[in-house]
Every structure is written in structure tokens, then in C-alpha cells.
Design an enzyme around this catalytic site. Structure first.
Site, PDB file in Angstrom:
ATOM      1  N   ALA A 182      37.687  11.684  58.274  1.00 39.92           N
ATOM      2  CA  ALA A 182      39.141  11.729  58.111  1.00 39.92           C
ATOM      3  C   ALA A 182      39.488  12.556  56.878  1.00 39.92           C
ATOM      4  O   ALA A 182      38.854  12.435  55.832  1.00 39.92           O
ATOM      5  CB  ALA A 182      39.701  10.320  57.962  1.00 39.92           C
ATOM      6  N   LYS A 183      40.513  13.401  57.017  1.00 34.80           N
ATOM      7  CA  LYS A 183      41.003  14.169  55.870  1.00 34.80           C
ATOM      8  C   LYS A 183      42.127  13.334  55.247  1.00 34.80           C
ATOM      9  O   LYS A 183      43.320  13.527  55.526  1.00 34.80           O
ATOM     10  CB  LYS A 183      41.495  15.546  56.318  1.00 34.80           C
ATOM     11  CG  LYS A 183      41.727  16.535  55.175  1.00 34.80           C
ATOM     12  CD  LYS A 183      42.053  17.917  55.742  1.00 34.80           C
ATOM     13  CE  LYS A 183      42.359  18.911  54.638  1.00 34.80           C
ATOM     14  NZ  LYS A 183      41.181  19.264  53.831  1.00 34.80           N
ATOM     15  N   ALA A 184      41.729  12.375  54.437  1.00 37.00           N
ATOM     16  CA  ALA A 184      42.651  11.386  53.886  1.00 37.00           C
ATOM     17  C   ALA A 184      42.889  11.637  52.405  1.00 37.00           C
ATOM     18  O   ALA A 184      41.975  12.044  51.674  1.00 37.00           O
ATOM     19  CB  ALA A 184      42.107   9.975  54.099  1.00 37.00           C
ATOM     20  N   TYR A 192      40.268  12.263  48.391  1.00 35.74           N
ATOM     21  CA  TYR A 192      40.309  13.377  47.447  1.00 35.74           C
ATOM     22  C   TYR A 192      40.357  12.935  45.990  1.00 35.74           C
ATOM     23  O   TYR A 192      40.335  13.774  45.088  1.00 35.74           O
ATOM     24  CB  TYR A 192      41.460  14.325  47.806  1.00 35.74           C
ATOM     25  CG  TYR A 192      41.060  15.219  48.966  1.00 35.74           C
ATOM     26  CD1 TYR A 192      40.639  16.524  48.763  1.00 35.74           C
ATOM     27  CD2 TYR A 192      41.033  14.720  50.262  1.00 35.74           C
ATOM     28  CE1 TYR A 192      40.226  17.323  49.813  1.00 35.74           C
ATOM     29  CE2 TYR A 192      40.627  15.503  51.319  1.00 35.74           C
ATOM     30  CZ  TYR A 192      40.216  16.802  51.090  1.00 35.74           C
ATOM     31  OH  TYR A 192      39.789  17.591  52.133  1.00 35.74           O
TER      32      TYR A 192
END
Length: 277
Positions: free
Chosen positions: A158-160, A164
Site C-alpha cells: 500500500a502507498k500509505a 512514509y
């Protein structure tokens, strides 16, 4: 230089002025990092502005949202149309596109279900992510002391937004130590990825990249490079990569929507190949 403002931002189906695109300080995303997002490039071509692989980007956005049980109110197709319209509305020829889905304002607490799922799309002009000379000269990077997220802790696929925070630690450490970027290892000590990029190695004409099981994001540019390389007749191996392969590879490079394809000229002050792209 700060972010270059564009004219309008798409928010939940409406366009608002850049300076009026606000959320409440008690929005769930502010306190708990509950967001998923994408980064997409739009290029100026002979036929006009063209968005690079919009459909797989939006599919990944919806997959990320699904993992976090966040259902956007509009369909994938409608979200793609909103991206097109945001580029048109701002009269952009080339730009970076940031669609984001987040949990908004209603109540606070770790349980997110009662908060609305909101979304927005921002576009702006953005140059070379790793600096203007990255393509011509390559960049100097280090192996970070911070590992990538371990399996079954956060979903690495998932690019959550919350993921980051890990990326920021990797990036800040690299910058403070005089490097442009850091390379993270996975929980087992194998090469994973950069703070915001996938990574490839070339050795004896063979292209290597870490598998998805090494806590890497399923990059759209990563996929593009794999498909193009195979089409050109190169052997591509997705396999666990020990750290020391970074030092003896003929070439190493980052891939990503922001970074595009960025050559690496040294790792931990050890020259990669001939030390130039």
C-alpha cells in the site's frame, strides 16, 4: 524553492482555489496518518499533455485504500476523469499529479470507521526529484541504518501516508550524512528500496530487482522497466539481493514516478562500475 502553486485543486468532486483547499485540524488523517496516495507524471508530448500510465496508478490507489478499508465515494473511472480534468483546469502541459484518499473530520480515536473518506487531486510543476544533475552525473547514496517495514506490520504494497514516516527517517539520515538518498534493507537484511524509489542492479548484462516480498512498493515505473527490458531481450531476475551486490554491480539505478530513472554512481562511497551513468 517551495511548492509551485497551481490554480485549482479538486476536492471531493469540486474545484477550489489553491489557498482555500483546507481540512480540519481534527481530521483523522492529521492525527493517525490515515491516507493513501499516488504520484503520477504528466508529460508534454507532440500530441499535447499525456499522463503516464494513469490507469495502473489509480488501480494501485484503490488497492491501497482497500487494504485500509477505505472506500472512495467515486469509481476508478470517475477518479481518472477527475485527474484529466484537474490537469485541464490548471492548463498544465507537464506536471506532477497527487491524488490522495484520506479519513476526514468527525471523531478522534484509533477506530476510524465513523470518519468520512475524502479525496483530493493536486497538480504542480515538479522538476528532477533527485536534483537537476541526477540523470547526467548519477547520485551518491548510502545504505540506511533504518530498515524497511517488516512483513505483517504495515502493508508494504500500500502507498500509505503512514509508511512514509519510515521513508522520512531514511531520507533525513542520508541528507545529514552528505548523500542524496538512502537505500533501505528489509527486515531480513536484504536490499529493499530507496526512501521513495524502487531499485535495480545490472551485473553481466542481467537486470536484478528485489521481489515484492522484500517490502517494496509495486512500482508502476518498476513494472514498466521490467516489461521494456524483457521486450528488448534482457534477462530480468526478481530475487533477494544481498547488500554487497550493490558494491560490485556494473550499474545501479532508482526508478519511480518522481525519480523517473536515476543512475547511482556510488553506494557508501564505493564507486558503482565506472562511477558515471
Amino acid at each position: 524553492m517551495g511548492l509551485q502553486k497551481s490554480d485549482k485543486i479538486w476536492m471531493d468532486g469540486k474545484f477550489v482555489d489553491w489557498d482555500d483547499a483546507n481540512i480540519h485540524v481534527c481530521s483523522h488523517v492529521v492525527h493517525y496518518g490515515s491516507s493513501v496516495f499516488e504520484g503520477i507524471r504528466c508529460y508534454n508530448t507532440k500530441k499535447g499533455p499525456a499522463i503516464f500510465r494513469l490507469e495502473p496508478h489509480i488501480k494501485r490507489l484503490y488497492n491501497s485504500a482497500k487494504m485500509y478499508r477505505m472506500q472512495p465515494e467515486i469509481s476508478k473511472q470517475e477518479f481518472m476523469e477527475a485527474c484529466f480534468e484537474t490537469v485541464r483546469k490548471n492548463k498544465m502541459k507537464a506536471c506532477y499529479i497527487r491524488p490522495l484518499v484520506y479519513r476526514g473530520y468527525y471523531e478522534l480515536g484509533v477506530n476510524p470507521f465513523n470518519n468520512p473518506v475524502n479525496s483530493f487531486i493536486v497538480v504542480w510543476e515538479w522538476g528532477k526529484y533527485l536534483g537537476p544533475e541526477a540523470l547526467e552525473k548519477g547520485v551518491d547514496v548510502c545504505v540506511s541504518s533504518w530498515d524497511r517495514i517488516a512483513p505483517n506490520t504495515f502493508p508494504a504494497l500500500a502507498k500509505a501516508g503512514a509508511n512514509y514516516m519510515n521513508s522520512q527517517l531514511i531520507k533525513m539520515e542520508a541528507i545529514k550524512n552528505g548523500y542524496v538518498e538512502g537505500i533501505a534493507l528489509d527486515a531480513n537484511g536484504y536490499v529493499s528500496e530507496g526512501s521513495g524509489e524502487n531499485i535495480f542492479l545490472v551485473q553481466d548484462g542481467i537486470l536484478y530487482t528485489p521481489p515484492l516480498g522484500a517490502s517494496v512498493l509495486p512500482g508502476i515505473t518498476r513494472n514498466t522497466v521490467i516489461e521494456l527490458a524483457k521486450g528488448l531481450g534482457y534477462e530480468v531476475i526478481e530475487n533477494l539481493i544481498p547488500r554487497e551486490m550493490l558494491y560490485i554491480a556494473d550499474e545501479v539505478f532508482f526508478t519511480g514516478t518522481a525519480a523517473e530513472i536515476s543512475p547511482i554512481r556510488s553506494v557508501d562511497k564505493i564507486q558503482v562500475g565506472e562511477g558515471k551513468p
